[in-house]
Design an enzyme around this catalytic site. Structure first.
Site, PDB file in Angstrom:
ATOM      1  N   SER A  45       0.977  -0.969  -0.022  1.00 34.02           N
ATOM      2  CA  SER A  45      -0.002   0.293   0.123  1.00 34.02           C
ATOM      3  C   SER A  45       1.256   1.127   0.240  1.00 34.02           C
ATOM      4  O   SER A  45       2.043   0.806   0.787  1.00 34.02           O
ATOM      5  CB  SER A  45      -0.659  -0.359   1.141  1.00 34.02           C
ATOM      6  OG  SER A  45      -1.849   0.942   1.449  1.00 34.02           O
TER       7      SER A  45
ATOM      8  N   TYR B 273      -1.604  -1.642  10.284  1.00 33.33           N
ATOM      9  CA  TYR B 273      -1.572  -1.348   8.858  1.00 33.33           C
ATOM     10  C   TYR B 273      -1.065  -1.327   8.639  1.00 33.33           C
ATOM     11  O   TYR B 273       0.151  -1.676   6.839  1.00 33.33           O
ATOM     12  CB  TYR B 273      -3.342  -1.013   8.202  1.00 33.33           C
ATOM     13  CG  TYR B 273      -3.201  -1.174   7.159  1.00 33.33           C
ATOM     14  CD1 TYR B 273      -3.744  -2.142   6.766  1.00 33.33           C
ATOM     15  CD2 TYR B 273      -2.840  -0.404   5.741  1.00 33.33           C
ATOM     16  CE1 TYR B 273      -4.007  -1.869   5.313  1.00 33.33           C
ATOM     17  CE2 TYR B 273      -3.545  -0.247   4.665  1.00 33.33           C
ATOM     18  CZ  TYR B 273      -3.767  -1.346   4.716  1.00 33.33           C
ATOM     19  OH  TYR B 273      -3.884  -1.362   3.381  1.00 33.33           O
TER      20      TYR B 273
END
Ligand code: NAD
Length: 265
Positions: free
Chosen positions: A153, A166
């Site tokens: 990401s 995350y």
């Protein structure tokens, strides 16, 4: 030339004859990629935790004359990933492409993240990728090579607020990708990762719905991308297809940013 037959123009399928395993292939980025891979001639093994979503994904692929199977898998469970790889080989005899894409989000700062939440994010987002590589690579070596794409990401490259666990999991995927790429480059196995910005998927719809002012959140998410909108799952799938196919044959260890300019600012 007068009298010469016009040549038949054969459509060139970019993944013809390839077998691809896609984790998290029942939703969002994974589903868009599974559909695209099948259209490009790949036999696709879709893995995720939900049988119903698996059926839906298979219907989508088969309605386009694609070939696919579903293997119910929790990627945080090492034994289940082992079975996924074995089942893929039993059915299709080889694995050319592994898209380690399954993942979950957690929107919390470090001080509010419990150990259980941290463990769950790491188990799925990082260990799931690790296990996929661990069990597919030996077969790829025997098969003469392969292409692995891991979903990281932009949050694994630059800081965003309230994404402690995350971001840590995705940053680790970026590092792991480079590491594995080096170890297996001589075995003709390429390993790359993708770093999407905000992409319109069920994950992001859940995030928007949970926010205090969903319409305002949607507007802000569009606005933070210089292109002026969030991305589409199909736009990510196109990039994954490039990394999966032989068109990217000299690219390994790379983190491909797909973020409408978000991290260029
Ligand atoms: P999504 O929620 O639509 O899809 C996630 C998929 O992963 C689903 O198929 C789900 O069943 C599967 N999954 C979740 N936990 C699993 C587990 N333990 N075992 C097996 N499968 C599991 O989300 P998405 O947006 O398509 O996300 C796909 C990947 O892209 C994730 O790794 C996510 O972190 C990453 N990503 C998404 C965005 C975004 O904005 N959507 C941005 C950057 C990265």
């Amino acid at each position: 030339m007068a009298g010469a037959k016009s040549p038949v123009r054969e459509e060139k399928l970019r993944l013809k004859g390839k077998v691809a395993v896609i984790t998290g292939g029942t939703s969002g980025i994974g589903l868009a990629t599974a559909i695209l891979f099948a259209k490009e001639g790949a036999k696709v093994v879709i893995a995720s935790r939900d049988n119903e979503a698996g059926k839906f994904a298979l219907e989508q692929i088969k309605s386009n004359n694609g070939e696919a199977i579903f293997v119910k898998t929790d990627v945080s469970n090492e034994e289940e990933v082992k079975v996924l790889i074995a089942e893929s080989l039993r059915r299709y005899k080889k694995i050319d492409i592994l898209f380690n894409n399954a993942g979950i989000e957690l929107q919390k700062p470090v001080t509010e993240t419990s150990n259980e939440e941290l463990a769950k994010v790491i188990d799925i987002n990082l260990k799931g990728v690790f296990y996929g590589c661990k069990y597919a690579i030996p077969y790829m070596i025997r098969n003469g090579g392969g292409s692995i794409i891991n979903t990281a990401s932009v949050a694994g490259l630059v800081g965003f607020s309230n994404l402690a666990a995350y971001s840590a999991s995705k940053g680790a995927v970026v590092a792991l990708t480079k590491q594995i790429a080096i170890d297996y480059a001589k075995k003709n196995i390429r390993v790359n990762c993708i770093c999407p910005g905000v992409i319109a998927t069920p994950m992001v719809e859940r995030f928007i719905a949970k926010s205090p002012n969903p319409e305002e959140t949607r507007r802000q998410l569009n606005e933070i991308h210089p292109i002026g909108r969030i991305g589409k799952a199909e736009e990510v799938a196109n990039a994954v297809l490039f990394l999966a196919s032989d068109e990217s044959s000299f690219i390994t260890g790379h983190s491909l940013v797909i973020d409408g300019g978000l991290s260029a600012q």
